[in-house]
Design a protein around this motif. Sequence first.
Motif, PDB file in Angstrom:
ATOM      1  N   ALA A 150       0.858  -1.182   0.000  1.00 49.82           N
ATOM      2  CA  ALA A 150       0.000   0.000   0.000  1.00 49.82           C
ATOM      3  C   ALA A 150       0.893   1.231   0.000  1.00 49.82           C
ATOM      4  CB  ALA A 150      -0.920   0.015   1.217  1.00 49.82           C
ATOM      5  N   LYS A 151       0.379   2.335  -0.590  1.00 52.23           N
ATOM      6  CA  LYS A 151       1.147   3.569  -0.647  1.00 52.23           C
ATOM      7  C   LYS A 151       0.289   4.759  -0.245  1.00 52.23           C
ATOM      8  CE  LYS A 151       4.350   2.069  -4.284  1.00 52.23           C
ATOM      9  NZ  LYS A 151       4.869   2.353  -5.650  1.00 52.23           N
ATOM     10  N   ARG A 152       0.891   5.673   0.461  1.00 52.85           N
ATOM     11  CA  ARG A 152       0.216   6.907   0.845  1.00 52.85           C
ATOM     12  C   ARG A 152      -0.202   7.683  -0.400  1.00 52.85           C
ATOM     13  NH1 ARG A 152       1.966  12.167   1.412  1.00 52.85           N
ATOM     14  NH2 ARG A 152       0.858  13.447   2.966  1.00 52.85           N
ATOM     15  N   GLY A 153      -1.399   8.236  -0.363  1.00 55.16           N
ATOM     16  CA  GLY A 153      -1.885   9.051  -1.475  1.00 55.16           C
ATOM     17  C   GLY A 153      -2.688   8.289  -2.507  1.00 55.16           C
ATOM     18  N   GLU A 154      -2.609   6.958  -2.492  1.00 56.94           N
ATOM     19  CA  GLU A 154      -3.394   6.155  -3.426  1.00 56.94           C
ATOM     20  C   GLU A 154      -4.833   6.074  -2.933  1.00 56.94           C
ATOM     21  OE1 GLU A 154      -2.404   4.953  -6.269  1.00 56.94           O
ATOM     22  OE2 GLU A 154      -0.285   5.501  -6.067  1.00 56.94           O
ATOM     23  N   THR A 155      -5.774   6.148  -3.860  1.00 53.21           N
ATOM     24  CA  THR A 155      -7.185   6.054  -3.479  1.00 53.21           C
ATOM     25  C   THR A 155      -7.713   4.628  -3.518  1.00 53.21           C
ATOM     26  OG1 THR A 155      -7.864   6.516  -5.767  1.00 53.21           O
ATOM     27  CG2 THR A 155      -7.660   8.396  -4.266  1.00 53.21           C
ATOM     28  N   SER A 156      -6.982   3.701  -4.113  1.00 54.70           N
ATOM     29  CA  SER A 156      -7.434   2.309  -4.146  1.00 54.70           C
ATOM     30  C   SER A 156      -6.731   1.479  -3.082  1.00 54.70           C
ATOM     31  CB  SER A 156      -7.209   1.699  -5.538  1.00 54.70           C
ATOM     32  OG  SER A 156      -5.879   1.919  -5.966  1.00 54.70           O
ATOM     33  N   TYR A 157      -5.433   1.405  -3.107  1.00 53.40           N
ATOM     34  CA  TYR A 157      -4.681   0.619  -2.121  1.00 53.40           C
ATOM     35  C   TYR A 157      -3.741   1.578  -1.403  1.00 53.40           C
ATOM     36  CZ  TYR A 157      -6.740  -2.778  -5.159  1.00 53.40           C
ATOM     37  OH  TYR A 157      -7.652  -3.479  -5.909  1.00 53.40           O
ATOM     38  N   GLY A 158      -4.300   2.254  -0.380  1.00 48.97           N
ATOM     39  CA  GLY A 158      -3.592   3.350   0.247  1.00 48.97           C
ATOM     40  C   GLY A 158      -3.544   3.285   1.755  1.00 48.97           C
ATOM     41  N   ILE A 159      -3.084   4.374   2.348  1.00 49.16           N
ATOM     42  CA  ILE A 159      -2.849   4.494   3.784  1.00 49.16           C
ATOM     43  C   ILE A 159      -3.494   5.793   4.263  1.00 49.16           C
ATOM     44  CG2 ILE A 159      -1.079   4.743   5.578  1.00 49.16           C
ATOM     45  CD1 ILE A 159       0.850   3.364   3.447  1.00 49.16           C
ATOM     46  N   CYS A 160      -4.220   5.730   5.360  1.00 48.21           N
ATOM     47  CA  CYS A 160      -4.871   6.914   5.921  1.00 48.21           C
ATOM     48  C   CYS A 160      -4.498   7.036   7.392  1.00 48.21           C
ATOM     49  CB  CYS A 160      -6.391   6.811   5.767  1.00 48.21           C
ATOM     50  SG  CYS A 160      -7.292   8.271   6.299  1.00 48.21           S
ATOM     51  N   SER A 161      -4.025   8.233   7.803  1.00 49.86           N
ATOM     52  CA  SER A 161      -3.532   8.442   9.157  1.00 49.86           C
ATOM     53  C   SER A 161      -4.110   9.719   9.750  1.00 49.86           C
ATOM     54  CB  SER A 161      -1.997   8.546   9.152  1.00 49.86           C
ATOM     55  OG  SER A 161      -1.386   7.458   8.493  1.00 49.86           O
TER      56      SER A 161
ATOM     57  N   LEU B 271      -0.039  11.888  13.100  1.00 52.64           N
ATOM     58  CA  LEU B 271       0.864  10.934  12.453  1.00 52.64           C
ATOM     59  C   LEU B 271       1.380  11.477  11.124  1.00 52.64           C
ATOM     60  CD1 LEU B 271      -0.860   7.504  13.182  1.00 52.64           C
ATOM     61  CD2 LEU B 271       1.157   8.482  14.278  1.00 52.64           C
ATOM     62  N   GLU B 272       0.522  12.176  10.378  1.00 53.42           N
ATOM     63  CA  GLU B 272       0.974  12.806   9.137  1.00 53.42           C
ATOM     64  C   GLU B 272       2.074  13.836   9.422  1.00 53.42           C
ATOM     65  OE1 GLU B 272      -0.206  12.940   5.504  1.00 53.42           O
ATOM     66  OE2 GLU B 272      -0.170  10.879   6.246  1.00 53.42           O
ATOM     67  N   TYR B 273       1.951  14.535  10.536  1.00 50.89           N
ATOM     68  CA  TYR B 273       2.907  15.577  10.907  1.00 50.89           C
ATOM     69  C   TYR B 273       4.219  14.996  11.438  1.00 50.89           C
ATOM     70  CZ  TYR B 273       4.940  19.080  14.108  1.00 50.89           C
ATOM     71  OH  TYR B 273       5.791  19.908  14.795  1.00 50.89           O
ATOM     72  N   ALA B 274       4.132  14.013  12.292  1.00 54.77           N
ATOM     73  CA  ALA B 274       5.318  13.545  13.021  1.00 54.77           C
ATOM     74  C   ALA B 274       5.916  12.245  12.491  1.00 54.77           C
ATOM     75  CB  ALA B 274       4.961  13.373  14.502  1.00 54.77           C
ATOM     76  N   PHE B 275       5.074  11.297  12.083  1.00 56.53           N
ATOM     77  CA  PHE B 275       5.551   9.974  11.645  1.00 56.53           C
ATOM     78  C   PHE B 275       4.766   9.561  10.395  1.00 56.53           C
ATOM     79  CE2 PHE B 275       6.027  10.150  16.272  1.00 56.53           C
ATOM     80  CZ  PHE B 275       7.375   9.862  16.417  1.00 56.53           C
ATOM     81  N   ARG B 276       4.939  10.280   9.320  1.00 59.01           N
ATOM     82  CA  ARG B 276       4.156  10.041   8.109  1.00 59.01           C
ATOM     83  C   ARG B 276       4.522   8.702   7.475  1.00 59.01           C
ATOM     84  NH1 ARG B 276       5.262  14.038   3.398  1.00 59.01           N
ATOM     85  NH2 ARG B 276       6.491  12.307   2.545  1.00 59.01           N
ATOM     86  N   THR B 277       3.506   7.886   7.204  1.00 60.28           N
ATOM     87  CA  THR B 277       3.729   6.598   6.552  1.00 60.28           C
ATOM     88  C   THR B 277       3.568   6.767   5.055  1.00 60.28           C
ATOM     89  OG1 THR B 277       2.910   5.386   8.479  1.00 60.28           O
ATOM     90  CG2 THR B 277       2.981   4.208   6.388  1.00 60.28           C
ATOM     91  N   ASP B 278       4.650   6.548   4.308  1.00 62.51           N
ATOM     92  CA  ASP B 278       4.615   6.693   2.854  1.00 62.51           C
ATOM     93  C   ASP B 278       4.356   5.385   2.127  1.00 62.51           C
ATOM     94  OD1 ASP B 278       5.002   9.382   3.005  1.00 62.51           O
ATOM     95  OD2 ASP B 278       7.120   9.355   2.402  1.00 62.51           O
ATOM     96  N   ALA B 279       4.767   4.260   2.715  1.00 60.41           N
ATOM     97  CA  ALA B 279       4.603   2.977   2.034  1.00 60.41           C
ATOM     98  C   ALA B 279       4.588   1.843   3.049  1.00 60.41           C
ATOM     99  CB  ALA B 279       5.722   2.748   1.019  1.00 60.41           C
TER     100      ALA B 279
END
Length: 218
Positions: A135-146, A150-158
């Motif tokens: 899964a990848k951050r920013g994808e609308t099909s197989y993505g990550i939502c935080s 968490l977006e500010y301090a420990f952003r998950t990109d993949a």
Amino acid sequence: MTPFPLDIFTEPEDVDPNTLANLGPLARLAGSWQARKGIDLNPKADGPERREFIERIDFAPIDPQANGPQLLYGLRYHIHITTAEEDITFHEQVGYWLWEPAAGMILQTLAIPRGQVALACGHAAPDAKGLTVEAKRGETSYGICSTDFLEYAFRTDAYRLEIVFHDDGSWSYDIHTTLRVKGQDAPFDHRDRNTLQRVGGAKPNPLVQILAAKGQGA
């Protein structure tokens, strides 16, 4: 050209109710598992921290699910992780592993009680010796939502999870979670890995239990 049918409403007929018989590569996960030597590598202010952890995972078959013509078989799972040093839960996670036989597609949904959810996808053969979902951050099909924090301090990109099934019945996983930690220039590879042994089998999915109680075998 879309790979999907024009008829998006009609559900499959004559669906086999027995989930355990239709899980493809996920069949080897059904049941309960434990391990005492998991390894977690996570970011801290003074540098990466390595922790050993104790893990239990329960996978329970669910009834077949349909999105119109799309048919999915799956397992509901719960992960509970502790450490030898602390009584408090180290990690908690719930979700579903899903298998679409027609497409050879594997899905993992995950939710953790720190404000994060994800949907990861992969493909495998029914008799695969292992599987991988991503899964990848920013994808609308197989993505990550935080959460905002968490977006500010420990952003998950993949997120990438690899599973290997062993001949003795055990299985191992290796998870790479790519983090952007505030104040650090380079991405951090948050890694978790473990090998689990079976400690319990899986009960049939609810519909099969109901049919059995009525004397109607699946």
